[in-house]
Design a protein around this motif. Structure first.
Motif: not given
Length: 358
Positions: A279, A282, A288-290, A308-310, A312
């Motif tokens: 979780p 980075h 930072h991301g998943v 990337d969280r948005q 992926l």
């Protein structure tokens, strides 16, 4: 039939009718089910909530005999045993199971899929990668990559982290074998990328030089791809076999890759034992991301891929010690990478017309 049997039959019929009436009334009071496919991760959340409700019901009521695992059809239990909130969750689950299998989806249902968080995340990453644009790459073109990375120098017996550096590379897409694989540029100096050690006649396309055409030729079935990766990854006493394959996949990420191949790589990675979700991941420049990670118990390092969280997309990777070793304390950074841009260009040294925000 005797009169007593007739009376008992009538009583059962009346009881069944009342039960059916109760279920019908509860169904009428519940909101209409959402007909959109439910994301796999959200499905797992609702499933966990449902099972907690059921466990609490059983703990509050009289002891029940042990029963086998519930199938998808038996998630909807009688209304007398399940509160309305749990029944509503069951309705959502049933809708998810029925609707999530479309024409272009696997034949398996959501209920039969692996429920590990890392697998669920890799499923989403694979789906996002598969929707990327398919490129037409000629043999006379070059795959361009701009990135920042740093690594630890181990020659002294301790991990000494080198400064973060930005580099650009242009890798030839010609099948080969080639003696000159492309060029790289770092600190204003441009140097050739020569054939790998031992390739006296040049390096052909393959794991050591993954051209777009070669990547497109790999199996897109995750099981077949994983078998190939294990077969082509050399064994080493210094690293777990599973970790070596995991890192081999990581070496193919973050550049110009056919969408179907990228999607298959992520689904293959999901099948490697020990792969987990990270979780707080980075990359080398702090984005930072998943994350997806795996620990190597031989070298005691953790390798993380960052997305990337948005959307992926792959951002980068890093590796660090997970326990004290001769090279340093737990948490010591061994390597990190951040992909800033990639493209296909016509000439070595040519800057791409598009640029990604760094």
């Amino acid at each position: 039939m005797t009169p007593d049997k007739d009376v008992r039959a009538d009583r059962r019929t009346d009881a069944d009718a009342r039960a059916d009436s109760d279920v019908t009334e509860i169904a009428r009071l519940l909101p209409a089910p959402d007909r959109r496919p439910l994301p796999h991760a959200l499905h797992l959340h609702h499933k966990e909530q449902l099972m907690q409700h059921i466990d609490r019901d059983r703990a509050d009521g009289p002891a029940q005999p042990a029963r086998p695992a519930l199938s998808a059809r038996r998630l909807l239990r009688p209304a007398v045993l399940v509160p309305v909130t749990a029944l509503a969750l069951a309705g959502i689950l049933t809708t998810s199971i029925v609707l999530s299998t479309g024409d272009d989806a696997p034949a398996t249902t959501t209920a039969s899929r692996d429920v590990r968080p890392a697998v669920a995340l890799l499923d989403q990453i694979s789906d996002a990668a598969g929707r990327s644009e398919e490129l037409t790459v000629r043999a006379d073109q070059f795959a361009y990559t701009r990135e920042k990375d740093q690594g630890a120098d181990l020659t002294s017996g301790k991990a000494v982290l080198e400064p973060l550096k930005e580099s650009e590379s242009w890798v030839a897409q010609e099948p080969g074998p080639l003696r000159k694989l492309g060029v790289t540029k770092e600190d204003g100096e441009t140097l050739p990328i020569n054939a790998q050690l031992g390739d006296t006649d040049g390096t052909p396309e393959g794991f050591g030089r993954p051209t777009y055409h070669w990547l497109a030729s790999l199996p897109t079935d995750p099981d077949k791809l994983l078998d190939l990766l294990y077969a082509k990854t050399p064994e080493s006493d210094d690293q777990e076999r599973d970790q070596a394959v995991f890192e081999r996949i990581g070496g193919l990420l973050g550049g110009v890759t056919p969408p179907r191949t990228a999607a298959a790589l992520y689904r293959a990675a999901a099948k490697i034992p020990g792969v987990t979700k990270a979780p707080a991941a980075h990359d080398a420049i702090g984005r930072h991301g998943v994350g997806i990670a795996r620990d190597d118990t031989t070298f005691h390092t953790r390798t993380e891929w960052v997305f990337d969280r948005q959307d992926l997309t792959f951002l980068g990777s890093r590796s660090f010690l997970v326990k004290d070793t001769q090279y340093g304390k737990k948490g010591t950074l061994m390597s990190s990478r951040a992909v800033l841009d990639f493209a296909v260009v016509d000439k070595a040294g040519q800057e791409p017309s598009r640029a990604r925000e760094s």
